[in-house]
Design a protein around this motif. Structure first.
Motif, mmCIF file in Angstrom:
data_model
loop_
_atom_site.group_PDB
_atom_site.id
_atom_site.type_symbol
_atom_site.label_atom_id
_atom_site.label_comp_id
_atom_site.label_asym_id
_atom_site.label_seq_id
_atom_site.Cartn_x
_atom_site.Cartn_y
_atom_site.Cartn_z
ATOM 1 N N PRO A 174 54.153 -24.186 -64.529
ATOM 2 C CA PRO A 174 52.807 -23.924 -63.635
ATOM 3 C C PRO A 174 52.533 -22.813 -62.825
ATOM 4 N N LYS A 175 53.385 -21.965 -63.173
ATOM 5 C CA LYS A 175 53.131 -20.650 -62.711
ATOM 6 C C LYS A 175 52.081 -19.691 -63.162
ATOM 7 N N PRO A 176 51.470 -18.831 -62.194
ATOM 8 C CA PRO A 176 50.263 -18.312 -62.698
ATOM 9 C C PRO A 176 50.883 -16.812 -63.418
ATOM 10 N N THR A 177 49.769 -16.350 -64.106
ATOM 11 C CA THR A 177 50.020 -15.223 -64.943
ATOM 12 C C THR A 177 49.524 -13.958 -64.215
ATOM 13 N N ASN A 178 50.139 -12.888 -64.143
ATOM 14 C CA ASN A 178 49.656 -11.576 -63.491
ATOM 15 C C ASN A 178 49.912 -10.351 -64.452
ATOM 16 N N PHE A 179 48.413 -10.119 -64.966
ATOM 17 C CA PHE A 179 48.286 -9.024 -65.739
ATOM 18 C C PHE A 179 48.504 -7.758 -65.426
ATOM 19 N N SER A 180 48.146 -7.333 -64.216
ATOM 20 C CA SER A 180 48.334 -6.182 -63.354
ATOM 21 C C SER A 180 48.663 -6.309 -61.914
ATOM 22 N N ASP A 181 48.880 -5.277 -61.133
ATOM 23 C CA ASP A 181 49.111 -5.462 -59.716
ATOM 24 C C ASP A 181 47.834 -5.368 -58.821
ATOM 25 N N PHE A 182 46.756 -5.384 -59.517
ATOM 26 C CA PHE A 182 45.432 -5.054 -59.121
ATOM 27 C C PHE A 182 44.484 -6.241 -59.178
ATOM 28 N N ASN A 183 44.733 -7.153 -60.075
ATOM 29 C CA ASN A 183 44.140 -8.277 -60.321
ATOM 30 C C ASN A 183 44.545 -9.744 -59.606
ATOM 31 N N GLU A 184 43.705 -10.487 -59.330
ATOM 32 C CA GLU A 184 44.343 -11.987 -58.940
ATOM 33 C C GLU A 184 44.952 -12.706 -60.029
ATOM 34 N N PRO A 185 45.929 -13.482 -59.895
ATOM 35 C CA PRO A 185 46.709 -14.112 -60.869
ATOM 36 C C PRO A 185 45.778 -15.281 -61.787
ATOM 37 N N GLY A 549 56.669 -2.503 -69.078
ATOM 38 C CA GLY A 549 56.984 -2.721 -67.797
ATOM 39 C C GLY A 549 57.632 -4.332 -67.391
ATOM 40 N N THR A 550 58.164 -4.310 -66.197
ATOM 41 C CA THR A 550 58.699 -5.724 -65.837
ATOM 42 C C THR A 550 57.521 -6.496 -65.251
ATOM 43 N N PRO A 551 57.770 -7.630 -64.698
ATOM 44 C CA PRO A 551 56.822 -8.729 -64.258
ATOM 45 C C PRO A 551 56.228 -7.979 -63.166
ATOM 46 N N GLY A 552 55.045 -8.229 -63.127
ATOM 47 C CA GLY A 552 54.253 -7.696 -62.069
ATOM 48 C C GLY A 552 53.695 -6.160 -62.269
ATOM 49 N N SER A 553 54.239 -5.692 -63.203
ATOM 50 C CA SER A 553 53.441 -4.162 -63.691
ATOM 51 C C SER A 553 52.555 -4.628 -64.871
ATOM 52 N N PRO A 554 51.643 -3.710 -64.941
ATOM 53 C CA PRO A 554 50.376 -3.867 -65.847
ATOM 54 C C PRO A 554 51.087 -4.005 -67.185
ATOM 55 N N GLY A 555 52.405 -3.311 -67.582
ATOM 56 C CA GLY A 555 52.885 -3.423 -68.992
ATOM 57 C C GLY A 555 53.156 -4.877 -69.288
ATOM 58 N N SER A 556 53.470 -6.167 -68.560
ATOM 59 C CA SER A 556 53.727 -7.330 -69.144
ATOM 60 C C SER A 556 53.099 -8.226 -68.185
ATOM 61 N N PRO A 557 52.703 -9.457 -69.086
ATOM 62 C CA PRO A 557 52.088 -10.346 -67.875
ATOM 63 C C PRO A 557 53.330 -11.098 -67.271
ATOM 64 N N SER A 558 53.262 -11.381 -65.966
ATOM 65 C CA SER A 558 54.294 -11.895 -65.214
ATOM 66 C C SER A 558 54.025 -12.971 -64.571
ATOM 67 N N SER A 559 54.849 -13.730 -64.002
ATOM 68 C CA SER A 559 54.547 -14.869 -63.203
ATOM 69 C C SER A 559 55.041 -14.973 -61.940
ATOM 70 N N HIS A 560 54.329 -15.446 -61.033
ATOM 71 C CA HIS A 560 55.074 -15.408 -59.195
ATOM 72 C C HIS A 560 54.422 -16.716 -58.649
ATOM 73 N N TYR A 561 55.080 -16.957 -57.793
ATOM 74 C CA TYR A 561 54.349 -18.114 -56.867
ATOM 75 C C TYR A 561 53.640 -17.586 -55.742
ATOM 76 N N GLY A 562 52.597 -17.060 -56.109
ATOM 77 C CA GLY A 562 51.738 -16.148 -55.311
ATOM 78 C C GLY A 562 50.427 -17.307 -54.974
ATOM 79 N N SER A 572 40.547 -4.717 -67.619
ATOM 80 C CA SER A 572 40.410 -3.729 -68.780
ATOM 81 C C SER A 572 41.621 -3.338 -68.996
ATOM 82 N N ALA A 573 42.517 -3.434 -67.950
ATOM 83 C CA ALA A 573 43.868 -2.897 -68.097
ATOM 84 C C ALA A 573 44.571 -3.556 -69.450
ATOM 85 N N GLY A 574 45.437 -2.823 -69.949
ATOM 86 C CA GLY A 574 46.283 -3.419 -71.082
ATOM 87 C C GLY A 574 45.556 -3.334 -72.514
ATOM 88 N N GLU A 575 44.528 -2.347 -72.515
ATOM 89 C CA GLU A 575 43.984 -2.232 -73.890
ATOM 90 C C GLU A 575 44.779 -1.342 -74.673
#
Length: 700
Positions: A174-185, A549-562, A572-575
């Motif tokens: 159930p964790k959300p995906t975070n594609f960058s530090d600037f967008n909501e999960p 990058g590591t989770p939370g960075s724009p390089g890879s979609p990360s998960s967190h309990y936020g 548009s990040a990640g193109e």
């Protein structure tokens, strides 16, 4: 205005009084009618898929119109992964490849697809599973055609072309995906199911199925609960590990197999030391310490293949192991010394798997024993092999799970049991979980008199509340009075100033201000047949050994309990671009889809960057003329047509007044003279005019 506020305050006080007077009755009524959603039993396919064994899969409906794909269930993934056409573009038989990979998803054919970008897959990175995916948002439904499973919009979907994950996966984490530090999960599929009241809680029950049982026992997946008919009950409860990425952890105390020596009936120990292991249905193998693998080698005559990194089993060894029909028992506890343990026994048939190309670089089909040598404790993982004989129930809301031996009973009837959310109460009493056997506290009414009157504490609370509200109201009225007075004074000052300086006011259009235009760098995927050199001309490729990058960075979609977003926000990040691995294997897709720079780069053209182009007379062009000159040179567009030239100071030169024809200026064609005022031409006398126009007055 004040009267209205006082009226609202009186109503609020009456509401508080009614709440305390009748609160007990209302609470009891609400609790007595509390209902929860029913769990969802996801119907498995009738297929047995996989190049790493024979596994039961689940069909999903993806996109609009719906496209059907077969997937594994993944505890580690919080996304839905599907195979895209690039995964079969280099296959000798694309249709056969599409069938073997669980069918393909074409994002271009879906009207609801929203592209996000290309990111690393991230999960299983510690096990050297590599690759990335083209991510986007689309509609995903459970079950095949006509099965009626729920379909959710704006779910996170990743399109794969790599071979490490040969089929797609249905992530139930159930964790959300975070594609960058600037967008909501982006909310996970499981969380969306709960938010839309389609399941009672973010929990599940699962067993992988066993093709060797009966005529093939299919997998079982229940969302929001579990199927009590599928396992042998026990009282052992496990709590989550603190590691967010490896939460479903167990202490593996022992691995034993019956002794072949009749005089020594004690089982053989295959695990020299207890270790903690992560249960993960995404992968097939059992990753154990090297010492444990060596014990398996001695006990079962296994041989490690250094090329494929597999325990390959030839026909002779296979016949011997089938005849022996040994079983292996795993003993789990919460800790190394826990006395409350659960034992899961696997027959040899659970280890008798067949691998097909291109799994681990195999050129031919081969039997293999699903055991892997772990390099360190971060690689201790128990995959689908264990879950053929184990039923797991996980409740993410209370961070606990249970593990039990599968009950093989063909006559057992499905019995779905819902797992309520952690904050659900019933009948104003503590509710006992049917799974974990403990209580979930529920709020109760105050302990006032049975008559339901307002107690002293309630009265005191009302008085304090009224005083506070009156104080706040007075402060608001004072603040509003001062603000209105200040705004009135500012308005008068501005009016006076505008009257004095009206002639100095200029608009941006009048002054000719040019605002720079942001041009986003293009970043389309490298198509098949395009070389790295062709793509590199766009400046999109990364160095060959670079990683994301590591989770939370724009390089890879990360998960967190936020904080979970109610709806995803595409970025548009990640193109980036696809980068072919150049593999020559039979079913070789683009094995290294690499993100170029993790996000698009905006190129701003500032006015100061314009070229200083001069005309032949040495006069420097104005900024507007320089822009027009640049358009003609680089884009072949002459935008100066019809544009009024400017002077050196950038202002338009004064225009001459239009010439108007007066009646007295009209020349008489017969005489050649104006109407008695002056001659129209510089001829002397009427005769000159006559010579000019000819005789007889018919020159015109």
């Amino acid at each position: 205005m004040l009267a209205q506020l006082l009226f609202l305050l009186a109503g609020y006080i009456l509401a508080i009084n009614a709440r305390y007077t009748y609160g007990s009755a209302l609470d009891a009524r609400a609790d007595s009618t509390t209902t929860i959603a029913a769990p969802i039993s996801v119907t498995p396919d009738q297929n047995w898929d996989g190049i790493d064994g024979t596994w039961s899969t689940f069909t999903l409906r993806v996109g609009t119109p719906e496209q059907y794909v077969r997937t594994y269930v993944s505890f580690a993934s919080y996304q839905t992964w599907v195979i895209i056409p690039q995964g079969c573009s280099t296959a000798a038989d694309e249709s056969a490849c599409a069938e073997n990979r669980g069918w393909l998803f074409e994002s271009n054919a879906s009207s609801t697809w929203e592209r996000v970008g290309i990111y690393d897959l991230w999960i299983e990175d510690k096990l050297d599973y590599e690759g990335n995916a083209l991510y986007g948002y689309d509609r995903v439904g459970l079950g095949g055609q006509g099965e009626g499973g729920p379909s959710l919009r704006n779910t996170t979907v990743g399109g794969l072309a790599v071979e490490d994950f040969y089929l797609g996966v249905f992530g139930i984490n159930p964790k959300p995906t975070n594609f960058s530090d600037f967008n909501e999960p982006s909310t996970s599929y499981m969380t969306q199911l709960k938010q839309q009241s389609l399941i009672p809680s973010v929990s599940f029950g699962y067993t992988a199925g066993a093709h060797y049982r009966y005529t093939g026992e299919l997998a079982s997946l229940t969302l929001g609960g579990y199927d009590s008919s599928k396992y042998v009950a026990n009282d052992v409860v496990f709590t989550f590990a603190p590691d967010n990425e490896r939460d479903i952890m167990v202490a593996m105390q022992q691995i034993t197999t019956p002794s072949q020596i009749s005089s020594s009936p004690t089982g053989t120990q295959l695990l020299p030391n207890a270790v903690y292991a992560y249960i993960d249905s995404t992968i097939p193998e059992l990753w154990l310490p090297l010492e444990a693998c060596q014990a398996f080698e001695v006990e079962f005559g296994l041989t490690w293949d250094n090329v494929t990194k597999l325990y390959l089993v030839n026909s002779t060894l296979h016949s011997s192991l089938v005849q022996r029909n040994a079983n292996v028992t795993f003993t789990f506890g919460q800790g190394f010394t826990s006395t409350d343990t659960v034992s899961i026994t696997l027959p040899y048939a659970a280890f008798d798997l067949t691998a097909q190309p291109p799994f681990r670089g195999l050129q031919n089909s081969s039997r293999y024993f699903p055991l892997k040598r772990a390099a360190n404790d971060s690689q201790y993982v128990l995959g689908r092999t264990l879950l053929q004989e184990a039923y797991i129930t996980v409740d993410y809301e209370v961070s606990r799970f249970k593990l039990a031996q599968v009950l093989w009973d063909q006559n057992a009837q499905m019995n779905l049991v819902a797992i309520p959310a952690a904050n659900v109460t019933q009948n104003s009493t503590a509710w006992t979980s049917p799974l974990f056997g403990d209580s979930v506290s529920s709020p109760k009414s105050g302990s006032g008199s049975s008559g339901g009157g307002i107690g002293a504490g309630a009265i005191a609370g009302i008085v304090v509340g009224v005083i506070v509200i009156l104080a706040i109201l007075a402060a608001l009225l004072f603040w509003r009075h001062r603000r209105n007075k200040k705004q009135k004074r500012i308005s008068m000052d501005e009016k006076t100033l505008n009257n004095d300086t009206n002639s100095d006011a200029h608009s941006d259009a009048a002054t000719g201000t040019v605002f720079p235009k942001a041009e986003l760098a293009g970043s389309e995927p490298i198509l098949f047949g395009m070389t790295h050199h062709d793509a590199d001309r766009k400046g999109l490729l990364m160095p060959p050994n670079s990683r994301m990058g590591t989770p939370g960075s724009p390089g890879s979609p990360s998960s967190h309990y936020g904080t979970d977003a109610s709806s995803p926000h595409p970025s548009s990040a990640g193109e980036g671009t696809y980068m072919s691995s150049g593999s020559n294997t039979l079913l070789s897709p683009l094995s290294n889809i690499t993100e170029a720079d993790s996000k698009s780069i905006a190129i701003y053209e500032m006015p100061g960057d314009m070229p200083s182009v001069k005309e032949k007379d040495g006069r420097q062009l104005s900024e507007k003329e320089a822009i027009q000159r640049r358009e003609m040179l680089y884009n072949g567009v002459d935008s100066s047509a019809g544009v009024t030239p400017t002077s050196d100071n950038g202002e338009e030169p004064p225009r001459e007044p239009p010439r108007r024809v007066q009646a007295e200026h009209v020349v008489d064609a017969r005489t050649g003279l104006a109407a008695g005022r002056h001659r129209a031409f510089s001829f002397e006398g009427a005769e000159g005019a006559k010579d000019a126009f000819g005789t007889g007055g018919s020159g015109l």
